[in-house]
Design a protein around this motif. Structure first.
Motif, PDB file in Angstrom:
ATOM      1  N   THR A   1       0.839  -1.199   0.000  1.00 28.95           N
ATOM      2  CA  THR A   1       0.000   0.000   0.000  1.00 28.95           C
ATOM      3  C   THR A   1       0.877   1.253   0.000  1.00 28.95           C
ATOM      4  O   THR A   1       0.643   2.187  -0.781  1.00 28.95           O
ATOM      5  N   LYS A   2       1.873   1.241   0.854  1.00 27.96           N
ATOM      6  CA  LYS A   2       2.787   2.389   0.940  1.00 27.96           C
ATOM      7  C   LYS A   2       3.508   2.605  -0.390  1.00 27.96           C
ATOM      8  O   LYS A   2       3.634   3.735  -0.861  1.00 27.96           O
ATOM      9  N   THR A   3       3.936   1.519  -1.014  1.00 26.94           N
ATOM     10  CA  THR A   3       4.616   1.611  -2.306  1.00 26.94           C
ATOM     11  C   THR A   3       3.689   2.188  -3.367  1.00 26.94           C
ATOM     12  O   THR A   3       4.082   3.081  -4.127  1.00 26.94           O
ATOM     13  N   GLU A   4       2.462   1.692  -3.429  1.00 27.67           N
ATOM     14  CA  GLU A   4       1.515   2.201  -4.428  1.00 27.67           C
ATOM     15  C   GLU A   4       1.181   3.666  -4.202  1.00 27.67           C
ATOM     16  O   GLU A   4       1.050   4.435  -5.153  1.00 27.67           O
ATOM     17  N   MET A   5       1.043   4.058  -2.948  1.00 33.33           N
ATOM     18  CA  MET A   5       0.766   5.465  -2.645  1.00 33.33           C
ATOM     19  C   MET A   5       1.940   6.337  -3.088  1.00 33.33           C
ATOM     20  O   MET A   5       1.738   7.420  -3.645  1.00 33.33           O
ATOM     21  N   TYR A   6       3.153   5.848  -2.855  1.00 38.21           N
ATOM     22  CA  TYR A   6       4.347   6.578  -3.284  1.00 38.21           C
ATOM     23  C   TYR A   6       4.364   6.709  -4.816  1.00 38.21           C
ATOM     24  O   TYR A   6       4.645   7.773  -5.355  1.00 38.21           O
ATOM     25  N   GLU A   7       4.050   5.614  -5.494  1.00 39.73           N
ATOM     26  CA  GLU A   7       4.055   5.623  -6.960  1.00 39.73           C
ATOM     27  C   GLU A   7       3.001   6.579  -7.513  1.00 39.73           C
ATOM     28  O   GLU A   7       3.242   7.265  -8.506  1.00 39.73           O
ATOM     29  N   LEU A   8       1.832   6.626  -6.873  1.00 37.30           N
ATOM     30  CA  LEU A   8       0.794   7.559  -7.305  1.00 37.30           C
ATOM     31  C   LEU A   8       1.255   9.009  -7.133  1.00 37.30           C
ATOM     32  O   LEU A   8       1.020   9.855  -7.997  1.00 37.30           O
ATOM     33  N   LYS A   9       1.895   9.257  -6.029  1.00 39.77           N
ATOM     34  CA  LYS A   9       2.331  10.619  -5.707  1.00 39.77           C
ATOM     35  C   LYS A   9       3.487  11.069  -6.600  1.00 39.77           C
ATOM     36  O   LYS A   9       3.498  12.189  -7.086  1.00 39.77           O
ATOM     37  N   THR A  10       4.455  10.200  -6.796  1.00 39.35           N
ATOM     38  CA  THR A  10       5.673  10.593  -7.516  1.00 39.35           C
ATOM     39  C   THR A  10       5.661  10.198  -8.985  1.00 39.35           C
ATOM     40  O   THR A  10       6.539  10.600  -9.732  1.00 39.35           O
ATOM     41  N   LYS A  11       4.707   9.370  -9.363  1.00 36.72           N
ATOM     42  CA  LYS A  11       4.642   8.830 -10.737  1.00 36.72           C
ATOM     43  C   LYS A  11       5.884   7.998 -11.058  1.00 36.72           C
ATOM     44  O   LYS A  11       6.238   7.805 -12.204  1.00 36.72           O
TER      45      LYS A  11
END
Length: 148
Positions: free
Chosen positions: A78-88
Motif C-alpha cells: 500500500t505504501k509503495t503504491e501510494m508513493y508511486e501515485l504521488k511521484t509517478k
C-alpha cells in the motif's frame, strides 16, 4: 500502520527470544512480555510455550504469524503504491538466486531498463530460503530460483 505489538510478536517468532527481541526493538524485556500477553488476551489463546529454556510457537501463534506477515506485506505494498501515485515513479523489488543473477538477469535487466527507463529496480541476489522469506515479509514482489 501495523500494530507495534504485532511487530514485536513477529520479531519474537523470528528470534525465539524475548531478550533478543527487546534488544532489536530497543524495548525492555517486560515490555516485550506485555506485548505478547496483550495479544494472547486479545485472541484468547496461548501463543508461546516453553519446553525447558526453549521457546516453541503454538498452532495459534503460527496462524497469527502468517496473518501478521501478510498484513505487514500488504501495508508495505500500500505504501509503495501510494508513493508511486504521488511521484509517478514505479519501483520494482525482486530477487533471484546466484545462478540466475549471473547468467540470466544481465541480458533481461539491460533490455528491461532500456524499454522502461523510469522504473526504479531493487534487485537482490539471495538463496532460495532468503527469497521465500523476503516474499513472505513483503520485501520483494517476486523471486526467481532454479529447481533443484
Amino acid at each position: 500502520m501495523i500494530d507495534y505489538r504485532l511487530l514485536t510478536f513477529i520479531d519474537v517468532c523470528e528470534t525465539r527470544s524475548l531478550t533478543k527481541t527487546a534488544q532489536h526493538l530497543c524495548l525492555t524485556q517486560p515490555a516485550v512480555t506485555q506485548h505478547i500477553k496483550y495479544l494472547e488476551e486479545t485472541y484468547n489463546t496461548k501463543l508461546l510455550v516453553y519446553e525447558g529454556k526453549k521457546m516453541r510457537l503454538t498452532e495459534s501463534a503460527q496462524v497469527l504469524l502468517q496473518y501478521a506477515l501478510k498484513t505487514q506485506a500488504l501495508l508495505k505494498s500500500t505504501k509503495t503504491e501510494m508513493y508511486e501515485l504521488k511521484t509517478k515513479q514505479v519501483r520494482l523489488n525482486f530477487g533471484a538466486t546466484l545462478t540466475i543473477a549471473d547468467y540470466v538477469m544481465p541480458t533481461i535487466l539491460d533490455a528491461y531498463l532500456k524499454r522502461f527507463p523510469d522504473i526504479q529496480l531493487n534487485f537482490k541476489v539471495q538463496n532460495t530460503t532468503h527469497l521465500i522469506d523476503a516474499l513472505l515479509k513483503g520485501k520483494i514482489e517476486f523471486g526467481l530460483s532454479t529447481l533443484n
